[in-house]
Design an enzyme around this catalytic site. Structure first.
Site, PDB file in Angstrom:
ATOM      1  N   GLY A  70      43.169  39.180  36.062  1.00  0.00           N
ATOM      2  CA  GLY A  70      43.491  40.388  36.805  1.00  0.00           C
ATOM      3  C   GLY A  70      43.784  41.572  35.911  1.00  0.00           C
ATOM      4  N   THR A  71      44.438  41.334  34.787  1.00  0.00           N
ATOM      5  CA  THR A  71      44.762  42.424  33.875  1.00  0.00           C
ATOM      6  C   THR A  71      43.504  43.097  33.351  1.00  0.00           C
ATOM      7  OG1 THR A  71      46.876  41.436  33.214  1.00  0.00           O
ATOM      8  CG2 THR A  71      45.881  42.987  31.675  1.00  0.00           C
ATOM      9  N   ASN A 163      54.625  43.841  43.341  1.00  0.00           N
ATOM     10  CA  ASN A 163      54.710  42.447  42.889  1.00  0.00           C
ATOM     11  C   ASN A 163      56.146  41.967  42.710  1.00  0.00           C
ATOM     12  OD1 ASN A 163      54.211  44.391  40.552  1.00  0.00           O
ATOM     13  ND2 ASN A 163      55.123  42.631  39.501  1.00  0.00           N
ATOM     14  N   HIS A 223      44.168  32.897  40.157  1.00  0.00           N
ATOM     15  CA  HIS A 223      45.300  31.967  40.072  1.00  0.00           C
ATOM     16  C   HIS A 223      46.441  32.333  41.010  1.00  0.00           C
ATOM     17  CE1 HIS A 223      48.427  34.100  37.561  1.00  0.00           C
ATOM     18  NE2 HIS A 223      47.396  34.899  37.357  1.00  0.00           N
ATOM     19  N   CYS A 351      60.583  41.690  30.406  1.00  0.00           N
ATOM     20  CA  CYS A 351      61.304  41.059  29.304  1.00  0.00           C
ATOM     21  C   CYS A 351      60.455  41.204  28.056  1.00  0.00           C
ATOM     22  CB  CYS A 351      61.573  39.589  29.609  1.00  0.00           C
ATOM     23  SG  CYS A 351      62.650  38.785  28.402  1.00  0.00           S
TER      24      CYS A 351
END
Length: 417
Positions: A70-71, A163, A223, A351
């Site tokens: 997707g990225t 998201n 996924h 993170c």
């Protein structure tokens, strides 16, 4: 210990049908670009898979461009539209004056980092559009920006659904505004695919989108719907063109070169078929589990604050998403304590280099840094059960009490300094 998995927004288990399709397709020998019989057999499987995926998105097979994830699909859409709209590759309509990218605050980092790269290396100007208190794009600000100077806008990019907090965005309205302004729109539907109906052509028709404007590009990933990791897709309207990121053999409309992964495409298609067929029943069941979980959290931790749109109806939030802030707690502390109790959830916050950061989504919604640090995202998927929700609600009170004690101790230590 049997892990209770409630982090389906990160990835969801592969469907048995997708595993079977992958296993069978791995035995197919042949490069789909080869003209001999073996190659053509592989090509048939590839193109049938492309058509099946397209059908679940309201698109044509030719409009589905497979990517590695997707990225990559997000990068291809944003960078590709940017270059196409500004450079000679875009033809007579291209203009170097189109430097602005309109992007809501609180986007996924696949979008944020791509746009920041264009700012740093290509001279793009990003206009960050504000969100309201539930994480929904302020349409009035977008309309003002388009009315003020649409000729300077290279593209608009946005999430279909956030998201982190699960709020569903007003895609139809944004598509209508961009169509009217003659500006292309890319939508990141990775979190939304498999949880809400998506009709690519339906939106273009309803918004009377002219060639190359309105909704022209949409990103998805296998996924997230029970397919394999390592394959995504960009739905690119027939009227739209993008400058490719990868150059080579010209496969896939010269948009994305490289030998295509037939087995992954077949597995993706199998998952897409199942998810589309079960969409109504599965999302209703997921929403029921989500609502029971939300009510259980309110009973167990009364000061927990639900984030995102809590309004009624399918248009409010993703059916599998529950996102809370827990005052006095660090989200990471809660995550680790729940993990130790056998329950997998997510903070939903960025993170970097192992250093917890406050949720940029909650900050964009006007929440405090304390709220943004105390966030927890619980996401339900096709494999989730009542027992999973019960296990989470059983583990939460002790984890919350311990996390609150740790949070208070940490603040006391910082005050002493």
């Amino acid at each position: 210990m049997v892990m209770v998995y409630l982090d389906h927004a990160a990835t969801t288990p592969m469907l048995p049908e997708a595993i079977d399709a992958l296993t069978a397709a791995l035995a197919v020998v042949g490069n789909p670009s080869s003209i001999h019989s073996a190659g053509q057999q592989a090509k048939r499987l590839l193109e049938e898979s492309r058509e099946r995926i397209a059908a679940t998105l309201g698109a044509d097979g030719i409009e589905v461009v497979f990517t590695g994830n997707g990225t990559e699909a997000v990068n291809l859409a944003i960078k590709g539209l940017w270059w196409q709209r500004r450079t000679a590759a875009g033809g007579a309509e291209a203009s170097p004056a189109r430097r602005r990218i309109l992007m809501p605050a609180g986007e996924h980092h696949a979008t944020i980092d791509t746009v920041e790269w264009l700012v740093a290396h290509e001279g793009a100007e990003v206009v960050e559009l504000p969100l309201d208190e539930v994480g929904r794009l302020r349409l009035d600000v977008l309309a003002d920006e388009l009315d003020r100077d649409a000729a300077s806008v290279a593209l608009v990019t946005m999430l279909w659904a956030n998201n982190e907090v699960g709020t569903i965005e007003p895609v139809d309205e944004v598509a209508r505004l961009t169509a009217r302004a003659g500006v292309p729109l890319h939508v990141d539907a990775i979190a939304a695919y498999g949880q809400v109906p998506i009709d690519f052509h339906g939106i273009r028709t309803a918004t009377d989108a002219p060639r190359g404007a309105g909704l022209v590009a949409l990103s998805v990933s296998a996924h997230k719907i029970g397919g394999p990791a390592g394959i995504g897709a960009l739905v690119l309207d027939r009227s739209a063109a993008v400058e490719p990121l990868i150059h080579g053999g010209g496969q896939q409309r010269k948009v994305r070169s490289g030998t295509q992964d037939v087995a992954a495409a077949a597995s993706f298609a199998a998952a897409a078929d199942i998810v589309a067929a079960r969409l109504g029943a599965d999302t209703a069941r997921m929403a029921e589990l989500r609502d029971r979980l939300i009510a259980g959290v309110a009973d167990a931790v009364p000061d927990a604050r639900l984030s995102g749109d809590a309004g009624p109806g399918a248009s409010a939030r993703l059916p599998g998403n529950a996102h809370f802030s827990f005052p006095g707690c660090e989200g990471d502390s809660l995550l680790f304590l729940l993990d130790a109790a056998g329950v997998a959830v997510s903070t939903g916050s960025a993170c970097q280099a192992g250093v917890p950061e406050p949720s940029h989504v909650l900050m964009a919604m006007g929440r405090s840094e304390a709220d943004a640090r105390g966030a927890l995202r619980i996401t339900i998927g096709h494999a989730s059960t009542d027992a999973d929700v019960d296990a989470f609600l059983t583990a939460l009170p002790a984890a919350h009490a311990q996390a609150a004690r740790a949070g208070l101790a940490a603040r006391a230590t910082s005050f002493d300094r």
